[in-house]
Write an enzyme that holds these catalytic residues in place. Structure first.
Site, PDB file in Angstrom:
ATOM      1  N   GLU B 128       0.822  -1.211   0.000  1.00  0.00           N
ATOM      2  CA  GLU B 128       0.000   0.000   0.000  1.00  0.00           C
ATOM      3  C   GLU B 128       0.858   1.263   0.000  1.00  0.00           C
ATOM      4  O   GLU B 128       0.472   2.284  -0.565  1.00  0.00           O
ATOM      5  CB  GLU B 128      -0.952   0.002   1.198  1.00  0.00           C
ATOM      6  CG  GLU B 128      -2.063  -1.053   1.136  1.00  0.00           C
ATOM      7  CD  GLU B 128      -3.134  -0.739   0.098  1.00  0.00           C
ATOM      8  OE1 GLU B 128      -2.783  -0.589  -1.093  1.00  0.00           O
ATOM      9  OE2 GLU B 128      -4.318  -0.660   0.468  1.00  0.00           O
ATOM     10  N   THR B 181      -6.821   8.960  -4.632  1.00  0.00           N
ATOM     11  CA  THR B 181      -6.860   8.837  -3.169  1.00  0.00           C
ATOM     12  C   THR B 181      -6.329  10.117  -2.531  1.00  0.00           C
ATOM     13  O   THR B 181      -6.880  10.617  -1.553  1.00  0.00           O
ATOM     14  CB  THR B 181      -6.014   7.624  -2.709  1.00  0.00           C
ATOM     15  OG1 THR B 181      -6.513   6.459  -3.370  1.00  0.00           O
ATOM     16  CG2 THR B 181      -6.100   7.421  -1.209  1.00  0.00           C
TER      17      THR B 181
END
Lengths: 313, 313
Positions: B128, B181
């Site tokens: 991530e 994001t």
């Protein structure tokens, strides 16, 4: 039923991470109250023992709730109330909530169980307005439902009952000083960092999950308060020392009960709760601080009937 | 085991009230990946279908995680990875998390199940970092554990598995636009009112309690987001219309999946989930917006083996 003697439990609001949203009721500590039907069509308070509280029904938490319910139900009788306080106002253990919820529960008995627990909570919240100026639900809901409760929402009011593992035991120490709810509210900042909020709701989730599964380790890891405790703990003498002593003796966690000054600890089993009590005891004894200490299981039913009289008096 | 083909689920992070703390995995949507042991002692990526992603192991989420685990375990073999993306990056459905957790799960299979789910989550979190710059756990934990998860804490990492009622079905609509994001993070204010935070954690408590007791009404009442949804919904075309259409068709709730642009709804039963899909469908069709739509039960196990080969190849 013409007369009912009831027990109204003391309650711990907030429960560390669950600030303004969670609470639980104690089994072994609470007020006793006697409610007697009268022909007068008014609410009177004939006896108050254990605390200095107003006898005038409109200024007394129990009186206000009783009046409201008799009006709402259009009852044809009045009620006389006797109050035997077993724990004092200003302890952070929901003294006014015990009076309010005890009154709501008892009047409902005299009315033949007309109202649901949710309705009783709403009536009792009017008592909280008289006591502290705002209609908070966490203590009164815990006192009415028993066990652990979550106030999920206010408008409309939504109370969620959370299971409490039977081995859970609370130890509570009450230093004999006053912390005004108003002062305790003032130190809470109106805004908090989003990161703090996320950490707090992650712990609320963990605590509630742990209560559902009796996962004591998870309960322990989740009993963390990033919001109220850091802001309020300076109001309570030797808070850190008492909390650390409790945790050293095996408590799952410890925190401020409501807005204080009482400190609660939760333990698995009575033996640990006793050891925690001794350790808390020692801190305040060594520091010459007056205190009371209580050990109690979690109440499973909240307010309850001690005895009742059905014949006319 | 010399080769393993695995399924790595798509995941919905946040789940309305559980912003940055909750997630769940889908059963019917996810990537497929094939991991083959090699003698080379390095990680190679020989095939990527369905998305444009880097073949260089150090820049590919799956490659980074695989390398890290082979190093950590001091393995004597290398691995070749083939990636078949079934849902595209930037959907808000945890595309990078599927690659990262799929890689962690598969490498663990090749290593003979050396690591726990918690350790696999930690490895996947490194993926991530490569994908979005921060080691967030909600998507990867959901993809590894399956079902609903709560990220109770980061340091140390604490993942709580929350039961998911078997009747729960997700409907997901993915408008074919990109929401970065980073942009979605920017619109979240660094501080929030304490009252908003309390309302949010009360809903987290309600949602987790409802999942434990299969109380669909409580789940429905708790699927409310006062924090991310109001700030982000303008980034998603016709968000309110899609959400309202879902709820009119009986969805328990709907919200933004992760940082969007996908919108998820949760329903009780497949029939309602189908009706919800049709209603969501109609909104985007009428507005001429390209979209994909998925209906899926909640995955109960997360990443899983599709097939494996034990003989040397």
């Amino acid at each position: 039923m013409n007369q009912v003697k009831i027990f109204a439990p003391a309650t711990v609001a907030n429960v560390s991470c669950g600030y303004d949203a969670m609470g639980f009721a104690l089994q072994a500590l609470g007020d006793e109250m006697v409610f007697t039907k009268t022909d007068s069509n008014v609410v009177t308070i004939s006896k108050i023992e254990g605390a200095e509280l107003p006898f005038e029904a409109d200024k007394n938490v129990a009186g206000v709730v009783a009046k409201l319910m008799l009006e709402d139900s259009k009852s044809d009788f009045g009620v006389d109330i006797q109050i035997f306080k077993k724990f004092i106002p200003g302890s952070g253990l929901g003294s006014s909530a015990a009076s309010a919820s005890g009154s709501a529960f008892a009047i409902n008995q005299l009315l033949g169980n007309k109202y649901s627990n949710l309705e009783l909570t709403k009536f009792a919240m009017h008592g909280e307005v008289v006591a502290c100026g705002s209609a908070i639900a966490d203590n009164v809901a815990a006192a009415i439902y028993g066990g652990f409760i979550l106030v999920r929402n206010y408008q409309p009011l939504d109370i969620v009952e959370i299971p409490s593992p039977s081995e859970l035991v609370a130890t509570i120490i009450h230093p004999q000083i006053e912390v005004k709810t108003e002062d305790a509210r003032k130190v809470i900042k109106p805004e908090i960092p989003i990161k703090t909020a996320i950490a707090q709701w992650a712990n609320v989730g963990g605590l509630i999950s742990g209560l559902h599964t009796s996962d004591f380790d998870l309960i322990s890891r989740s009993l963390v308060d990033y919001v109220a405790e850091p802001a309020r703990k300076h109001l309570i003498p030797h808070f850190d020392a008492v909390k650390n002593a409790a945790i050293e003796q095996g408590a799952l966690g410890a925190g401020i009960s409501g807005s204080g000054p009482s400190i609660f600890a939760l333990s698995k089993g009575v033996e640990t709760a006793n050891n925690v009590a001794e350790a808390m005891n020692k801190i305040y004894k060594d520091k010459n601080i007056d205190y009371k200490i209580y050990i109690s299981r979690i109440s499973t039913h909240g307010a309850k009937i001690i005895n009742s009289v059905n014949a006319s008096l």
